[in-house]
Design an enzyme around this catalytic site. Structure first.
Site, short mmCIF file in Angstrom:
data_model
loop_
_atom_site.label_atom_id
_atom_site.label_comp_id
_atom_site.label_asym_id
_atom_site.label_seq_id
_atom_site.Cartn_x
_atom_site.Cartn_y
_atom_site.Cartn_z
N THR A 37 0.79 -1.18 0.11
CA THR A 37 0.00 0.09 -0.03
C THR A 37 0.93 1.16 0.09
OG1 THR A 37 -1.81 -1.28 1.21
CG2 THR A 37 -1.76 1.02 1.01
N CYS A 38 1.88 1.30 0.94
CA CYS A 38 2.89 2.34 0.89
C CYS A 38 3.56 2.61 -0.55
CB CYS A 38 3.84 2.41 1.86
SG CYS A 38 3.17 2.01 3.64
#
Length: 158
Positions: free
Chosen positions: A47-48
């Site tokens: 996600t990052c």
């Protein structure tokens, strides 16, 4: 939890100096410029990896709103964060800040306990604007996705 109007606490964090880790005081670091601080659970996480490049892509638009400096903070060491930035092509647009011991994250009460997933204690996902050493805007995601901290939503909220 960190809030609008709160002064940034004084904690040791690390940034890359070109020669290696450079220990800096968070209060001093965020005092001089209007800064966008993007806090994420960790480098190289899926996600990052999706989230951070959006900020780089909109950096010019953020600058039009008065943002002078961009930092990304995670509970990783500075070597991991520098390699992660390099792998994403972030360059010098967004400067990496290592909160390896979690001191800053605890001081602003944004700890996320991911030990059940084998990830240990991490930072929650949030983005703040810091002006003159105080928080002026706060965008905080409660879950794993970046719904409220997505770059275009943060930009629209300024």
């Amino acid at each position: 939890m960190i809030s609008i109007g709160q002064k940034i606490p004084s904690c040791s964090v690390f940034r890359w100096s070109g020669q290696g880790p450079d220990k800096v005081d968070s209060e001093t670091l965020f005092k001089a410029q209007k800064t966008l601080l993007i806090a994420v659970p960790g480098g190289f996480t899926p996600t990052c990896n999706d989230q951070l490049p959006h900020y780089k892509g909109l950096a010019g638009d953020f600058k039009k709103k008065g943002i002078e400096a961009f930092y990304c903070l995670a509970i990783n060491d500075i070597f991991v964060l520098q390699e992660w930035a390099r792998s994403l092509g972030i360059d010098d647009t967004i400067h990496m800040i290592a909160d390896g011991n979690g001191d800053f994250t605890r001081a602003v009460d944004m700890v996320c306990d991911l030990t059940a997933m084998g990830l240990g204690v991490r930072s929650k996902r949030y983005t703040v604007v810091i002006d003159g050493g105080s928080v002026t805007h706060l965008f905080n995601d409660d879950g794993p996705a970046f719904d409220k901290t997505e770059a275009s939503k943060v930009l629209a909220g300024l």
